[in-house]
Design an enzyme around this catalytic site. Structure first.
Site, PDB file in Angstrom:
ATOM      1  N   CYS A 114       0.813  -1.231   0.000  1.00 32.10           N
ATOM      2  CA  CYS A 114       0.000   0.000   0.000  1.00 32.10           C
ATOM      3  C   CYS A 114       0.841   1.274   0.000  1.00 32.10           C
ATOM      4  O   CYS A 114       0.329   2.359  -0.270  1.00 32.10           O
ATOM      5  CB  CYS A 114      -0.944   0.017   1.199  1.00 32.10           C
ATOM      6  SG  CYS A 114      -2.179  -1.287   1.115  1.00 32.10           S
ATOM      7  N   HIS A 249      -3.212   7.602   2.336  1.00 31.79           N
ATOM      8  CA  HIS A 249      -3.615   6.274   1.871  1.00 31.79           C
ATOM      9  C   HIS A 249      -4.967   5.967   2.511  1.00 31.79           C
ATOM     10  O   HIS A 249      -5.193   6.270   3.678  1.00 31.79           O
ATOM     11  CB  HIS A 249      -2.567   5.248   2.292  1.00 31.79           C
ATOM     12  CG  HIS A 249      -3.007   3.831   2.101  1.00 31.79           C
ATOM     13  ND1 HIS A 249      -3.533   3.381   0.914  1.00 31.79           N
ATOM     14  CD2 HIS A 249      -3.015   2.763   2.952  1.00 31.79           C
ATOM     15  CE1 HIS A 249      -3.834   2.104   1.040  1.00 31.79           C
ATOM     16  NE2 HIS A 249      -3.545   1.709   2.264  1.00 31.79           N
ATOM     17  N   ASN A 279     -10.026   0.440  -0.100  1.00 35.19           N
ATOM     18  CA  ASN A 279      -8.571   0.525  -0.107  1.00 35.19           C
ATOM     19  C   ASN A 279      -8.059  -0.036  -1.439  1.00 35.19           C
ATOM     20  O   ASN A 279      -8.133  -1.242  -1.664  1.00 35.19           O
ATOM     21  CB  ASN A 279      -8.037  -0.289   1.083  1.00 35.19           C
ATOM     22  CG  ASN A 279      -6.523  -0.315   1.158  1.00 35.19           C
ATOM     23  OD1 ASN A 279      -5.835   0.104   0.229  1.00 35.19           O
ATOM     24  ND2 ASN A 279      -6.004  -0.833   2.256  1.00 35.19           N
TER      25      ASN A 279
HETATM   26  O1  UT7 Z   1      -3.668  -0.750   3.860  1.00 39.95           O
HETATM   27  C1  UT7 Z   1      -2.779  -1.657   4.444  1.00 39.95           C
HETATM   28  C2  UT7 Z   1      -2.888  -1.723   5.888  1.00 39.95           C
HETATM   29  N1  UT7 Z   1      -4.142  -2.281   6.313  1.00 39.95           N
HETATM   30  C3  UT7 Z   1      -4.850  -1.649   7.233  1.00 39.95           C
HETATM   31  O2  UT7 Z   1      -4.466  -0.579   7.635  1.00 39.95           O
HETATM   32  C4  UT7 Z   1      -6.074  -2.320   7.789  1.00 39.95           C
HETATM   33  C5  UT7 Z   1      -6.146  -2.077   9.258  1.00 39.95           C
HETATM   34  N2  UT7 Z   1      -7.223  -2.765   9.936  1.00 39.95           N
HETATM   35  C6  UT7 Z   1      -8.526  -2.389   9.900  1.00 39.95           C
HETATM   36  O3  UT7 Z   1      -8.912  -1.549   9.131  1.00 39.95           O
HETATM   37  C7  UT7 Z   1      -9.447  -3.009  10.937  1.00 39.95           C
HETATM   38  O4  UT7 Z   1      -8.678  -3.737  11.855  1.00 39.95           O
HETATM   39  C8  UT7 Z   1     -10.568  -3.902  10.345  1.00 39.95           C
HETATM   40  C9  UT7 Z   1     -11.593  -3.053   9.656  1.00 39.95           C
HETATM   41  C10 UT7 Z   1      -9.981  -4.927   9.386  1.00 39.95           C
HETATM   42  C11 UT7 Z   1     -11.262  -4.660  11.482  1.00 39.95           C
HETATM   43  O5  UT7 Z   1     -11.803  -3.719  12.427  1.00 39.95           O
HETATM   44  P1  UT7 Z   1     -11.486  -3.885  13.989  1.00 39.95           P
HETATM   45  O6  UT7 Z   1     -12.201  -2.807  14.659  1.00 39.95           O
HETATM   46  O7  UT7 Z   1     -10.000  -3.931  14.151  1.00 39.95           O
HETATM   47  O8  UT7 Z   1     -12.161  -5.262  14.330  1.00 39.95           O
HETATM   48  P2  UT7 Z   1     -11.517  -6.590  14.962  1.00 39.95           P
HETATM   49  O9  UT7 Z   1     -10.646  -7.275  13.963  1.00 39.95           O
HETATM   50  O10 UT7 Z   1     -10.907  -6.265  16.291  1.00 39.95           O
HETATM   51  O11 UT7 Z   1     -12.805  -7.455  15.208  1.00 39.95           O
HETATM   52  C12 UT7 Z   1     -13.831  -7.049  16.126  1.00 39.95           C
HETATM   53  C13 UT7 Z   1     -15.025  -7.978  15.955  1.00 39.95           C
HETATM   54  C14 UT7 Z   1     -14.646  -9.460  15.968  1.00 39.95           C
HETATM   55  O12 UT7 Z   1     -15.691 -10.171  16.590  1.00 39.95           O
HETATM   56  P3  UT7 Z   1     -15.571 -10.636  18.122  1.00 39.95           P
HETATM   57  O13 UT7 Z   1     -14.331 -11.467  18.201  1.00 39.95           O
HETATM   58  O14 UT7 Z   1     -15.482  -9.356  18.911  1.00 39.95           O
HETATM   59  O15 UT7 Z   1     -16.842 -11.404  18.333  1.00 39.95           O
HETATM   60  C15 UT7 Z   1     -14.611  -9.804  14.502  1.00 39.95           C
HETATM   61  O16 UT7 Z   1     -14.860 -11.172  14.261  1.00 39.95           O
HETATM   62  O17 UT7 Z   1     -15.634  -7.735  14.678  1.00 39.95           O
HETATM   63  C16 UT7 Z   1     -15.737  -8.955  13.962  1.00 39.95           C
HETATM   64  N3  UT7 Z   1     -15.617  -8.675  12.542  1.00 39.95           N
HETATM   65  C17 UT7 Z   1     -16.684  -8.377  11.767  1.00 39.95           C
HETATM   66  N4  UT7 Z   1     -17.992  -8.296  12.041  1.00 39.95           N
HETATM   67  C18 UT7 Z   1     -18.819  -7.982  11.037  1.00 39.95           C
HETATM   68  C19 UT7 Z   1     -14.489  -8.610  11.778  1.00 39.95           C
HETATM   69  N5  UT7 Z   1     -14.813  -8.297  10.513  1.00 39.95           N
HETATM   70  C20 UT7 Z   1     -16.165  -8.154  10.477  1.00 39.95           C
HETATM   71  C21 UT7 Z   1     -17.074  -7.827   9.466  1.00 39.95           C
HETATM   72  N6  UT7 Z   1     -18.396  -7.752   9.784  1.00 39.95           N
HETATM   73  N7  UT7 Z   1     -16.698  -7.595   8.195  1.00 39.95           N
END
Ligand code: UT7
Length: 322
Positions: A114, A249, A279
């Protein structure tokens, strides 16, 4: 020796198909409200079956040439940043060079995930400042939809396809004020995309899809980008208030908001494209730059801070007087 490289033109291309959050929630367990609240994304573009990084890059590049009023044969350096090259080789930059009908220039790809466009911008700036090149074409072009696992809700909601282009030219007036690029290869496990054709016995079962520990990447991205903002301003002896636009980005609205807050900027001073693009990896910062310039928001003489963070990890920034 030339003093600066300067922005001569920008271009962008987005494929026709729109995939909304509601579309994705038909196939994985997610919802429009979860995706929008956690990322700021509502929809993303998906490349057509016949499109490639070089075909999309060509459209973006031709727009940049048009705004710069430059002929393709005046370009002496082409750098393409992509994680989804048409082929392992020739490079996508060589394929793009051919599409543009250019014979006598150097063309190569950069792979910095990225952060690719910022890395390309940094390299092109050095070429121009050293007098090695006069006109450089930088393209970020990605078909992320082909390396996304559409059954993984942690990644498939984030990425989109598109291409951005930027033409830099030698100039006695500013210009690119400074670029700052960094790599730390110790984070492969947190964000990677396997290359199944080159797999070893140990990883032969890995599919060629983006694999990410999103929450951990998120935290490191926020901290790293906050740090690079300070470093970039310090290197130029500038204050936060000297920056007119943040051109980031587009990974997640919450990451972007944290960087804007660090700069004491309101989101009105940030060029945001992720709501309808997601993204687009190495294309995103160039697409945002193109949007900000072509809709007239970014004006000549203003100061822009571009930044990106990606797999590797890689990260970087560019401070530019437009
Ligand atoms: O560009 C290159 C670099 N990449 C990035 O910068 C990406 C950085 N990461 C992110 O943007 C975020 O971490 C995400 C959007 C991918 C995820 O958001 P988050 O707030 O970090 O969520 P999390 O991974 O901590 O997950 C929280 C909860 C989990 O459920 P439990 O364990 O609390 O029951 C996940 O399973 O949200 C759940 N979850 C979802 N729920 C509904 C994860 N993805 C989804 C989804 N829909 N798509």
């Amino acid at each position: 020796m030339t003093k600066f490289s300067k922005i001569l033109g920008t271009g962008g291309y987005l494929p026709e198909e729109i995939r909304t959050n509601d579309d994705i929630s038909q196939t994985v367990d997610t919802s429009d409200s979860w995706i929008f609240e956690r990322t700021g994304i509502k929809s993303r573009r998906i490349a057509g079956a016949d499109e490639t990084a070089s075909s999309m890059g060509e459209i973006a590049a031709r727009k940049a040439l048009q705004t710069a009023q430059l002929n393709p044969e005046e370009i002496d350096l082409i750098i393409v940043a992509t994680g989804t090259p048409d082929r392992v080789y020739p490079s996508t930059a060589c394929l793009l060079q051919h599409r543009l009908g250019i014979k006598n220039c150097v063309a190569f790809d950069i792979q910095a995930a990225c952060s690719g466009a910022i890395f390309a911008l940094s390299v092109a700036d050095q070429y121009i400042k050293s007098g090695t090149a006069k006109h450089a074409l930088i393209v970020g072009s990605e078909i992320c939809s082909r390396i996304v696992d559409w059954t993984d809700r942690g990644t498939c909601i984030l990425f989109g396809d598109g291409a951005g282009a930027l033409l830099l030219g030698a100039s006695e007036e500013a210009g690119v004020l400074s670029t700052h690029i960094f790599s730390d290869g110790g984070y492969e496990d947190m964000l990677f995309c396997p290359n199944p054709q080159a797999s070893t016995e140990a990883n032969k079962n890995e599919a060629g899809f983006i694999t990410m520990r999103g929450n951990e990447v998120f935290k490191i991205a926020v901290n790293t980008l906050e740090r690079i903002v300070d470093e970039t301003l310090e290197a130029n002896n500038l204050q936060k208030s000297d920056v007119d636009w943040l051109v980031p980005h587009q990974a997640n609205i919450r990451i972007i908001s944290a960087t804007a807050k660090k700069l004491k900027m309101s989101l009105d001073q940030v060029v945001l494209t992720l709501e309808n693009q997601g993204n687009t990896s190495s294309a995103s910062v160039l697409l945002a730059l193109h949007e900000g310039i072509s809709d007239g928001r970014i004006r000549r003489g203003q100061v822009l801070l571009m930044e990106a963070f990606g797999a590797g990890f890689t990260w970087g920034s560019a401070l530019i007087k437009y």
